[in-house]
Design an enzyme around this catalytic site. Structure first.
Site, PDB file in Angstrom:
ATOM      1  N   HIS A 101      -3.047   0.442   8.087  1.00 33.85           N
ATOM      2  CA  HIS A 101      -1.537   0.985   8.038  1.00 33.85           C
ATOM      3  C   HIS A 101      -1.772   2.321   7.257  1.00 33.85           C
ATOM      4  O   HIS A 101      -1.260   3.413   7.666  1.00 33.85           O
ATOM      5  CB  HIS A 101      -0.715  -0.166   7.337  1.00 33.85           C
ATOM      6  N   GLU A 102      -2.305   2.386   6.256  1.00 34.67           N
ATOM      7  CA  GLU A 102      -2.231   3.657   5.348  1.00 34.67           C
ATOM      8  C   GLU A 102      -3.276   4.301   5.864  1.00 34.67           C
ATOM      9  O   GLU A 102      -2.696   5.626   5.670  1.00 34.67           O
ATOM     10  CB  GLU A 102      -2.804   3.003   3.922  1.00 34.67           C
ATOM     11  N   CYS A 146       7.058  -1.076   6.013  1.00 37.48           N
ATOM     12  CA  CYS A 146       6.579   0.180   5.309  1.00 37.48           C
ATOM     13  C   CYS A 146       7.801   0.831   4.547  1.00 37.48           C
ATOM     14  O   CYS A 146       8.843   0.909   4.792  1.00 37.48           O
ATOM     15  CB  CYS A 146       6.269   1.216   6.475  1.00 37.48           C
ATOM     16  N   LEU A 147       7.069   1.014   3.373  1.00 39.25           N
ATOM     17  CA  LEU A 147       8.216   1.807   2.373  1.00 39.25           C
ATOM     18  C   LEU A 147       8.807   2.949   2.545  1.00 39.25           C
ATOM     19  O   LEU A 147       9.834   3.352   2.356  1.00 39.25           O
ATOM     20  CB  LEU A 147       7.281   2.154   0.924  1.00 39.25           C
ATOM     21  N   GLN A 171       3.234   9.745   2.040  1.00 33.96           N
ATOM     22  CA  GLN A 171       4.704   8.969   1.317  1.00 33.96           C
ATOM     23  C   GLN A 171       5.509   9.556   0.198  1.00 33.96           C
ATOM     24  O   GLN A 171       6.458   8.998   0.028  1.00 33.96           O
ATOM     25  CB  GLN A 171       4.559   7.571   1.377  1.00 33.96           C
ATOM     26  N   GLY A 212       0.800  -1.089  -0.095  1.00 32.20           N
ATOM     27  CA  GLY A 212      -0.069   0.037   0.109  1.00 32.20           C
ATOM     28  C   GLY A 212       0.824   1.174  -0.055  1.00 32.20           C
ATOM     29  O   GLY A 212       2.026   1.072   0.170  1.00 32.20           O
ATOM     30  N   HIS A 250      -1.227   6.395   8.271  1.00 28.49           N
ATOM     31  CA  HIS A 250      -0.255   7.489   7.507  1.00 28.49           C
ATOM     32  C   HIS A 250      -1.032   8.682   7.513  1.00 28.49           C
ATOM     33  O   HIS A 250      -0.303   9.832   7.303  1.00 28.49           O
ATOM     34  CB  HIS A 250       0.093   6.850   5.982  1.00 28.49           C
TER      35      HIS A 250
HETATM   36 NI    NI Z   1       3.611   2.440   5.412  1.00 32.75          NI
END
Ligand code: NI
Length: 166
Positions: free
Chosen positions: A135-136, A93-94, A51, A46, A139
């Protein structure tokens, strides 16, 4: 479509409260496509707009987690309406490259938002998809999965991560 650089910790944009998307403009549609491409190339499950440096309430979720259409999921102004039960699951997480840890999340969620055509969309989901939504959406509120770790694990994280490109 084009890819966008992914911001990593401690970039302050990751800690901002993202603003609602008011209108689905061409720029939002293009951003959504770019986020999907960026997510796929980075092998992410995701991606949230902060991000890629834009504090807007917009998320993308990988197609493999979409049980119905097998297409990437784009949700504007997503919210969690309801949660059920809890379970531990491994996350990464990226924006926190190279770190994975188990995090407790709701097992089942009802998520709601708007698609790129302006329609309200609902997702009743569990497992990996439910985890991705949580999770998203975190963010969008400036929350990272590392914030959910126990104090002991947070300390281990800090020790492991010091000296890396964050
Ligand atoms: Ni993430």
């Amino acid at each position: 479509m084009s890819t966008i650089d992914i911001r990593v910790i401690p970039d302050p944009v990751l800690r901002k409260l993202a603003k609602p998307v008011e209108n689905i403009t061409d720029a939002i549609v293009k951003l959504s496509g770019d986020m999907v491409e960026t997510m796929i190339l980075a092998h992410g499950a995701g991606l949230a707009a902060p991000q890629v440096g834009l504090p807007l309430r917009l998320i993308a979720i990988d197609a493999s987690l979409n049980p119905v259409e097998k297409e990437p999921i784009i949700v504007i102004n997503p919210v969690i309406v309801e949660t059920h039960l809890e379970e531990n699951g491994e996350e990464g997480c990226l924006s926190v490259p190279g770190y994975y840890e188990y995090v407790k999340r709701a097992k089942k969620v009802h998520a709601r938002g708007t698609d790129l055509k302006g329609n309200t969309i609902d997702f009743e989901c569990e497992g990996q998809l439910a985890r991705a939504f949580q999770h998203e959406i975190d963010h969008l509120n400036g929350v990272l999965f590392i914030d959910l770790l126990s104090p002991i694990k947070k300390n281990i994280f800090k020790k492991k991560y010091t000296g890396k490109k964050a």
